[in-house]
Scaffold this motif. Structure first.
Motif, PDB file in Angstrom:
ATOM      1  N   ASN A 181       0.866  -1.173   0.000  1.00  0.00           N
ATOM      2  CA  ASN A 181       0.000   0.000   0.000  1.00  0.00           C
ATOM      3  C   ASN A 181       0.904   1.225   0.000  1.00  0.00           C
ATOM      4  O   ASN A 181       1.834   1.323   0.815  1.00  0.00           O
ATOM      5  CB  ASN A 181      -0.884  -0.016   1.244  1.00  0.00           C
ATOM      6  N   GLN A 182       0.647   2.175  -0.888  1.00  0.00           N
ATOM      7  CA  GLN A 182       1.521   3.339  -0.994  1.00  0.00           C
ATOM      8  C   GLN A 182       1.669   4.085   0.324  1.00  0.00           C
ATOM      9  O   GLN A 182       2.723   4.684   0.591  1.00  0.00           O
ATOM     10  CB  GLN A 182       1.024   4.276  -2.103  1.00  0.00           C
ATOM     11  N   ARG A 183       0.639   4.038   1.179  1.00  0.00           N
ATOM     12  CA  ARG A 183       0.706   4.774   2.440  1.00  0.00           C
ATOM     13  C   ARG A 183       1.728   4.183   3.402  1.00  0.00           C
ATOM     14  O   ARG A 183       2.131   4.828   4.372  1.00  0.00           O
ATOM     15  CB  ARG A 183      -0.664   4.830   3.115  1.00  0.00           C
ATOM     16  N   ASN A 184       2.163   2.918   3.117  1.00  0.00           N
ATOM     17  CA  ASN A 184       3.112   2.239   3.990  1.00  0.00           C
ATOM     18  C   ASN A 184       4.542   2.251   3.458  1.00  0.00           C
ATOM     19  O   ASN A 184       5.428   1.625   4.041  1.00  0.00           O
ATOM     20  CB  ASN A 184       2.671   0.797   4.220  1.00  0.00           C
ATOM     21  N   LEU A 185       4.776   2.942   2.359  1.00  0.00           N
ATOM     22  CA  LEU A 185       6.132   3.038   1.829  1.00  0.00           C
ATOM     23  C   LEU A 185       7.022   3.844   2.776  1.00  0.00           C
ATOM     24  O   LEU A 185       6.609   4.873   3.311  1.00  0.00           O
ATOM     25  CB  LEU A 185       6.129   3.716   0.461  1.00  0.00           C
ATOM     26  N   THR A 186       8.250   3.384   2.954  1.00  0.00           N
ATOM     27  CA  THR A 186       9.213   4.149   3.738  1.00  0.00           C
ATOM     28  C   THR A 186       9.792   5.278   2.887  1.00  0.00           C
ATOM     29  O   THR A 186       9.615   5.311   1.669  1.00  0.00           O
ATOM     30  CB  THR A 186      10.357   3.256   4.210  1.00  0.00           C
ATOM     31  N   ARG A 187      10.487   6.192   3.520  1.00  0.00           N
ATOM     32  CA  ARG A 187      11.131   7.272   2.778  1.00  0.00           C
ATOM     33  C   ARG A 187      12.091   6.716   1.728  1.00  0.00           C
ATOM     34  O   ARG A 187      12.144   7.207   0.598  1.00  0.00           O
ATOM     35  CB  ARG A 187      11.902   8.186   3.738  1.00  0.00           C
ATOM     36  N   THR A 188      12.840   5.700   2.132  1.00  0.00           N
ATOM     37  CA  THR A 188      13.798   5.097   1.206  1.00  0.00           C
ATOM     38  C   THR A 188      13.083   4.442   0.040  1.00  0.00           C
ATOM     39  O   THR A 188      13.507   4.571  -1.121  1.00  0.00           O
ATOM     40  CB  THR A 188      14.676   4.075   1.935  1.00  0.00           C
ATOM     41  N   GLU A 189      11.988   3.731   0.314  1.00  0.00           N
ATOM     42  CA  GLU A 189      11.227   3.081  -0.764  1.00  0.00           C
ATOM     43  C   GLU A 189      10.652   4.107  -1.733  1.00  0.00           C
ATOM     44  O   GLU A 189      10.660   3.897  -2.950  1.00  0.00           O
ATOM     45  CB  GLU A 189      10.125   2.206  -0.167  1.00  0.00           C
ATOM     46  N   LYS A 190      10.166   5.207  -1.217  1.00  0.00           N
ATOM     47  CA  LYS A 190       9.649   6.273  -2.086  1.00  0.00           C
ATOM     48  C   LYS A 190      10.760   6.836  -2.967  1.00  0.00           C
ATOM     49  O   LYS A 190      10.579   7.015  -4.168  1.00  0.00           O
ATOM     50  CB  LYS A 190       9.031   7.391  -1.245  1.00  0.00           C
ATOM     51  N   TRP A 200      -2.689   2.075  -4.727  1.00  0.00           N
ATOM     52  CA  TRP A 200      -3.421   3.191  -4.131  1.00  0.00           C
ATOM     53  C   TRP A 200      -4.851   2.741  -3.864  1.00  0.00           C
ATOM     54  O   TRP A 200      -5.641   2.565  -4.791  1.00  0.00           O
ATOM     55  CB  TRP A 200      -3.402   4.386  -5.076  1.00  0.00           C
ATOM     56  N   ASP A 201      -5.181   2.553  -2.593  1.00  0.00           N
ATOM     57  CA  ASP A 201      -6.555   2.227  -2.209  1.00  0.00           C
ATOM     58  C   ASP A 201      -7.345   3.533  -2.117  1.00  0.00           C
ATOM     59  O   ASP A 201      -7.371   4.192  -1.086  1.00  0.00           O
ATOM     60  CB  ASP A 201      -6.568   1.495  -0.862  1.00  0.00           C
ATOM     61  N   TRP A 202      -7.974   3.886  -3.229  1.00  0.00           N
ATOM     62  CA  TRP A 202      -8.701   5.153  -3.301  1.00  0.00           C
ATOM     63  C   TRP A 202     -10.004   5.148  -2.524  1.00  0.00           C
ATOM     64  O   TRP A 202     -10.654   6.192  -2.411  1.00  0.00           O
ATOM     65  CB  TRP A 202      -8.957   5.552  -4.749  1.00  0.00           C
ATOM     66  N   THR A 203     -10.399   4.005  -1.957  1.00  0.00           N
ATOM     67  CA  THR A 203     -11.573   4.009  -1.077  1.00  0.00           C
ATOM     68  C   THR A 203     -11.222   4.551   0.299  1.00  0.00           C
ATOM     69  O   THR A 203     -12.108   4.974   1.043  1.00  0.00           O
ATOM     70  CB  THR A 203     -12.183   2.606  -0.919  1.00  0.00           C
ATOM     71  N   SER A 204      -9.937   4.543   0.652  1.00  0.00           N
ATOM     72  CA  SER A 204      -9.479   5.049   1.952  1.00  0.00           C
ATOM     73  C   SER A 204      -8.693   6.346   1.814  1.00  0.00           C
ATOM     74  O   SER A 204      -8.955   7.320   2.528  1.00  0.00           O
ATOM     75  CB  SER A 204      -8.607   3.996   2.657  1.00  0.00           C
ATOM     76  N   THR A 225      -8.562  11.827  -0.489  1.00  0.00           N
ATOM     77  CA  THR A 225      -8.540  13.285  -0.458  1.00  0.00           C
ATOM     78  C   THR A 225      -7.263  13.798  -1.128  1.00  0.00           C
ATOM     79  O   THR A 225      -6.270  13.068  -1.239  1.00  0.00           O
ATOM     80  CB  THR A 225      -8.573  13.820   0.983  1.00  0.00           C
ATOM     81  N   PRO A 226      -7.244  15.059  -1.544  1.00  0.00           N
ATOM     82  CA  PRO A 226      -6.025  15.641  -2.101  1.00  0.00           C
ATOM     83  C   PRO A 226      -4.874  15.690  -1.103  1.00  0.00           C
ATOM     84  O   PRO A 226      -3.729  15.904  -1.497  1.00  0.00           O
ATOM     85  CB  PRO A 226      -6.452  17.053  -2.506  1.00  0.00           C
ATOM     86  N   GLY A 227      -5.176  15.485   0.183  1.00  0.00           N
ATOM     87  CA  GLY A 227      -4.133  15.470   1.209  1.00  0.00           C
ATOM     88  C   GLY A 227      -3.576  14.095   1.499  1.00  0.00           C
ATOM     89  O   GLY A 227      -2.729  13.948   2.388  1.00  0.00           O
ATOM     90  N   ALA A 228      -4.015  13.070   0.756  1.00  0.00           N
ATOM     91  CA  ALA A 228      -3.524  11.706   0.973  1.00  0.00           C
ATOM     92  C   ALA A 228      -2.032  11.616   0.677  1.00  0.00           C
ATOM     93  O   ALA A 228      -1.478  12.398  -0.106  1.00  0.00           O
ATOM     94  CB  ALA A 228      -4.297  10.726   0.097  1.00  0.00           C
ATOM     95  N   ALA A 281       1.999  13.690  -1.851  1.00  0.00           N
ATOM     96  CA  ALA A 281       3.016  14.479  -1.158  1.00  0.00           C
ATOM     97  C   ALA A 281       4.184  14.815  -2.088  1.00  0.00           C
ATOM     98  O   ALA A 281       4.371  14.197  -3.139  1.00  0.00           O
ATOM     99  CB  ALA A 281       3.518  13.733   0.073  1.00  0.00           C
ATOM    100  N   GLU A 282       4.992  15.774  -1.668  1.00  0.00           N
ATOM    101  CA  GLU A 282       6.150  16.228  -2.449  1.00  0.00           C
ATOM    102  C   GLU A 282       7.141  15.108  -2.727  1.00  0.00           C
ATOM    103  O   GLU A 282       7.841  15.131  -3.744  1.00  0.00           O
ATOM    104  CB  GLU A 282       6.867  17.352  -1.692  1.00  0.00           C
ATOM    105  N   ASP A 283       7.232  14.138  -1.816  1.00  0.00           N
ATOM    106  CA  ASP A 283       8.248  13.095  -1.974  1.00  0.00           C
ATOM    107  C   ASP A 283       7.762  11.882  -2.753  1.00  0.00           C
ATOM    108  O   ASP A 283       8.491  10.896  -2.880  1.00  0.00           O
ATOM    109  CB  ASP A 283       8.775  12.646  -0.609  1.00  0.00           C
ATOM    110  N   LEU A 284       6.535  11.959  -3.307  1.00  0.00           N
ATOM    111  CA  LEU A 284       6.054  10.816  -4.076  1.00  0.00           C
ATOM    112  C   LEU A 284       5.506  11.275  -5.431  1.00  0.00           C
ATOM    113  O   LEU A 284       6.257  11.347  -6.397  1.00  0.00           O
ATOM    114  CB  LEU A 284       5.012  10.022  -3.272  1.00  0.00           C
ATOM    115  N   LEU A 285       4.246  11.619  -5.533  1.00  0.00           N
ATOM    116  CA  LEU A 285       3.672  11.953  -6.840  1.00  0.00           C
ATOM    117  C   LEU A 285       3.446  13.440  -7.058  1.00  0.00           C
ATOM    118  O   LEU A 285       3.138  13.861  -8.173  1.00  0.00           O
ATOM    119  CB  LEU A 285       2.343  11.205  -7.027  1.00  0.00           C
ATOM    120  N   GLY A 286       3.600  14.239  -6.004  1.00  0.00           N
ATOM    121  CA  GLY A 286       3.231  15.640  -6.134  1.00  0.00           C
ATOM    122  C   GLY A 286       1.727  15.800  -6.102  1.00  0.00           C
ATOM    123  O   GLY A 286       0.973  14.820  -6.068  1.00  0.00           O
ATOM    124  N   GLY A 287       1.265  17.037  -6.116  1.00  0.00           N
ATOM    125  CA  GLY A 287      -0.147  17.286  -5.874  1.00  0.00           C
ATOM    126  C   GLY A 287      -0.960  17.662  -7.087  1.00  0.00           C
ATOM    127  O   GLY A 287      -0.633  17.303  -8.223  1.00  0.00           O
TER     128      GLY A 287
END
Length: 286
Positions: A6-15, A86-90, A93-96, A100-106
């Motif tokens: 799940n993208q939300r569980n990626l570490t900084r290094t993985e990102k 990306w589990d878009w059911t959870s 929001t644009p703040g997911a 963020a700046e360190d992944l896909l940008g906004g």
């Protein structure tokens, strides 16, 4: 065997490593090859030619192989990288975290919808849209399409699709009224239901994610990894239900002659749906 997280569980290094691998594919020109491939095989059910990728039963296996090819290219750059989902059911929001700046940008800015943040912003010099879909060389997004608002699908939308015990149904295209495939692919049916799930997500992101050139936005891969995971969940929920149609459907009806049966190789990969029903020897979702 490797993991898709799940993208939300990626570490900084993985990102950092994932972004680096994607940018390297872009620099080499390989990324744009994937965009062009998707455009080539985005065949609508109004066209008189075979369709393997969309509006068709092979939507799931075709995109599974497509993701595997992309993942293979990423892992040739960095063997530690895989495609997150990306589990878009959870994360809806644009703040997911994925924005963020360190992944896909906004989101894109007002006016031209140009993405100005993150590693895929045109201003950073590393991400230029080259496929000719539009004259704009920059990545665009338009979250929620304010001028004609659209929301992301919810858990109930996915649950309704997962409950359907039939994989797909005639006429095997965008107007199939039942079947898990079109409930997830999400083509609206006039007088019956609106656009949903997979297609609704493309509309919500908007900009470059709209249309056949949607892989121009790297969120495409995150989205389709989740679509692949939903297929896994449906298979577990309905172990006695299989891919349909089981063989070439034949007959004189146009749509029936343009779709791919269980054992028919899908272009351009030369792989049949039957070879892609089980992902467990390759990767797992965590």
């Amino acid at each position: 065997m490797y993991d898709r997280k799940n993208q939300r569980n990626l570490t900084r290094t993985e990102k950092r490593r994932l972004v680096g691998a994607i940018l390297e594919l872009k620099r080499s020109g390989r990324y744009d090859d994937f965009v062009l491939l998707h455009r080539e095989f985005y065949v609508s059910d109004g066209e008189d030619r075979p369709r393997a990728a969309h509006m068709t039963p092979s939507f799931f296996p075709w995109h599974r192989q497509y993701l595997l090819e992309f993942e293979k290219a990423l892992r040739a750059v960095d063997p530690a990288v895989s495609v997150p989902y990306w589990d878009w059911t959870s994360d809806n929001t644009p703040g997911a975290s994925l924005w963020a700046e360190d992944l896909l940008g906004g989101n894109g800015r007002p006016g031209d919808r140009q993405v100005m943040t993150g590693p895929f912003a045109y201003a950073t010099g590393g991400w230029t849209i080259n496929d000719g879909v539009s004259e704009q060389p920059f990545l665009t997004r338009n979250f929620g399409r304010p001028s004609s608002p659209v929301t992301l699908p919810g858990k109930d939308d996915v649950a309704r699709a997962l409950k359907d015990p039939v994989y797909d149904a005639e006429p095997w295209n965008s107007v199939s009224g039942t079947g898990f495939r079109n409930r997830i692919e999400g083509w609206g049916i006039r007088g019956s239901r609106g656009v949903s799930n997979h297609n609704q997500v493309h509309r919500w992101v908007g900009g470059s994610m709209s249309g056949a050139g949607s892989p121009n936005d790297p969120v495409f891969w995150f989205h389709h990894a989740f679509i692949d995971l939903l297929w896994v969940r449906w298979q577990k929920a309905h172990p006695r239900s299989g891919y349909r149609p089981g063989a070439r459907t034949g007959g004189s009806g146009g749509d029936r002659e343009r779709v791919f049966g269980l054992d028919e190789p899908m272009p351009p990969f030369g792989v049949a749906p039957s070879a892609l029903l089980d992902h467990t020897r390759l990767y797992r979702y965590v």
